[in-house]
Design an enzyme around this catalytic site. Structure first.
Site, PDB file in Angstrom:
ATOM      1  N   PRO A  90      47.140  37.464  36.245  1.00 53.28           N
ATOM      2  CA  PRO A  90      46.754  38.877  36.133  1.00 53.28           C
ATOM      3  C   PRO A  90      46.738  39.367  34.686  1.00 53.28           C
ATOM      4  O   PRO A  90      46.203  40.436  34.406  1.00 53.28           O
ATOM      5  CB  PRO A  90      47.807  39.613  36.966  1.00 53.28           C
ATOM      6  CG  PRO A  90      48.924  38.657  37.145  1.00 53.28           C
ATOM      7  CD  PRO A  90      48.376  37.279  36.996  1.00 53.28           C
ATOM      8  N   GLU A 117      55.455  32.729  40.325  1.00 57.67           N
ATOM      9  CA  GLU A 117      56.250  32.757  39.110  1.00 57.67           C
ATOM     10  C   GLU A 117      55.428  32.775  37.836  1.00 57.67           C
ATOM     11  O   GLU A 117      54.207  32.744  37.870  1.00 57.67           O
ATOM     12  CB  GLU A 117      57.179  31.552  39.089  1.00 57.67           C
ATOM     13  CG  GLU A 117      56.452  30.274  39.446  1.00 57.67           C
ATOM     14  CD  GLU A 117      57.205  29.418  40.454  1.00 57.67           C
ATOM     15  OE1 GLU A 117      56.531  28.674  41.163  1.00 57.67           O
ATOM     16  OE2 GLU A 117      58.447  29.507  40.519  1.00 57.67           O
ATOM     17  N   ARG A 155      27.549  29.429  43.587  1.00 59.95           N
ATOM     18  CA  ARG A 155      26.310  29.986  44.147  1.00 59.95           C
ATOM     19  C   ARG A 155      25.232  30.174  43.088  1.00 59.95           C
ATOM     20  O   ARG A 155      24.064  30.328  43.411  1.00 59.95           O
ATOM     21  CB  ARG A 155      26.569  31.287  44.908  1.00 59.95           C
ATOM     22  CG  ARG A 155      26.989  32.433  44.051  1.00 59.95           C
ATOM     23  CD  ARG A 155      27.353  33.645  44.887  1.00 59.95           C
ATOM     24  NE  ARG A 155      26.186  34.347  45.442  1.00 59.95           N
ATOM     25  CZ  ARG A 155      25.347  35.078  44.725  1.00 59.95           C
ATOM     26  NH1 ARG A 155      25.521  35.190  43.429  1.00 59.95           N
ATOM     27  NH2 ARG A 155      24.332  35.691  45.302  1.00 59.95           N
ATOM     28  N   ASP A 170      20.342  39.965  42.645  1.00 62.90           N
ATOM     29  CA  ASP A 170      21.712  40.361  42.951  1.00 62.90           C
ATOM     30  C   ASP A 170      22.167  41.561  42.157  1.00 62.90           C
ATOM     31  O   ASP A 170      21.774  41.745  41.025  1.00 62.90           O
ATOM     32  CB  ASP A 170      22.696  39.256  42.529  1.00 62.90           C
ATOM     33  CG  ASP A 170      22.748  38.132  43.499  1.00 62.90           C
ATOM     34  OD1 ASP A 170      22.253  38.303  44.606  1.00 62.90           O
ATOM     35  OD2 ASP A 170      23.298  37.081  43.118  1.00 62.90           O
TER      36      ASP A 170
HETATM   37  N1  ADE Z   1      47.576  35.533  40.032  1.00 66.68           N
HETATM   38  C1  ADE Z   1      48.218  36.593  40.569  1.00 66.68           C
HETATM   39  N2  ADE Z   1      47.466  37.695  40.529  1.00 66.68           N
HETATM   40  C2  ADE Z   1      46.285  37.326  39.953  1.00 66.68           C
HETATM   41  C3  ADE Z   1      45.075  38.027  39.621  1.00 66.68           C
HETATM   42  N3  ADE Z   1      44.911  39.327  39.873  1.00 66.68           N
HETATM   43  N4  ADE Z   1      44.084  37.324  39.033  1.00 66.68           N
HETATM   44  C4  ADE Z   1      44.234  36.014  38.757  1.00 66.68           C
HETATM   45  N5  ADE Z   1      45.349  35.316  39.037  1.00 66.68           N
HETATM   46  C5  ADE Z   1      46.362  35.965  39.633  1.00 66.68           C
END
Ligand code: ADE
Length: 248
Positions: A90, A117, A155, A170
């Protein structure tokens, strides 16, 4: 053929995704190959552990560098092309259509999926080429994000979608959302298909679609228009829509 490797502690999560629909077809037609490696198998720890306590203390565990470095060495041992090694996190750059197009031009992609983790910082600094996120929310692991990215990249590979033209219209590919679509019947419970689409006049249909594409983008995703080169005519339409919105 694009080679796609996934490094995961939960390889079973990928079976349904790789063995169904378009991704399965892509593999069957030798347009992409999918391989999932359980990096626990590479752990030199006698209990096959892949994580440990963080130096300096604190809650949570941290994925150790060794199993992931060895797993990447393993999947690149026979590789001809230099792979992109992509960490699912994230904290990464936000994945979008443009990134999917960029990755679709590579020969070898390696997706690293953590679970629950954090990652030892040396993985980020010395093993991976990219850190990517699918959005501002936290998942329990990188497996679902890897599936999302792989699906949107594969794709785009030439020959994967039956109709070669279909990725071109698209949403996002030209910077706009896709125009509204209708199919038969022309009148469903009194709800009618726009006249122009029944006219057979291709130029008018194209013009209508482009305008509706712009209108939809203006209404739903005005942020996309910030980078879109608007013609004078398009600016005028947007002005009109803005006025109409103000006047309720
Ligand atoms: N791992 C945990 N959350 C994530 C996200 N939003 N994007 C990519 N990997 C992740």
């Amino acid at each position: 053929m694009m080679q796609i490797d996934v490094l995961s502690l939960f390889p079973d999560m990928f079976t349904g995704v790789f063995q169904s629909s378009i991704l399965k077809k892509a593999a069957d037609n030798d347009l992409a190959s999918f391989h999932v490696t359980d990096y626990r198998d590479f752990s030199l720890d006698k209990h096959h552990r892949v994580d440990d306590y963080p130096y300096g203390g604190g809650a949570g565990m941290v994925l150790t560098a060794q199993p992931l470095f060895d797993a990447v060495d393993h999947v690149t041992a026979q590789a001809k092309a230099k792979p992109r090694v992509i960490l699912m996190t994230p904290q990464g750059e936000r994945f979008d259509h443009q990134k999917a197009v960029e990755l679709s031009k590579e020969e070898h992609l390696i997706f690293i999926c953590g679970h629950y983790e954090g990652y030892d910082e040396r993985i980020r600094e010395h093993l991976v080429t990219d850190e990517l996120s699918i959005g501002d929310y936290v998942l329990t692991g990188g497996e679902l994000p890897a599936m999302v990215m792989i699906d949107s990249v594969v794709r785009l590979l030439p020959g994967v979608l039956g109709n070669e033209a279909s990725p071109i219209a698209d949403s996002f590919s030209n910077g706009l959302l896709e125009h509204p679509q209708y199919t038969r019947p022309a009148d469903f419970r009194g709800m009618k298909v726009p006249e122009v689409l029944l006219s057979g006049h291709h130029k008018n249909i194209e013009a209508w679609r482009h305008k509706e594409s712009l209108r939809r983008t203006f209404e739903r995703r005005p942020d996309l228009l910030e980078n879109y080169p608007l013609s004078e005519q398009e600016k005028q339409w947007i002005n009109d829509w803005q006025q109409a919105k103000k006047n309720g």
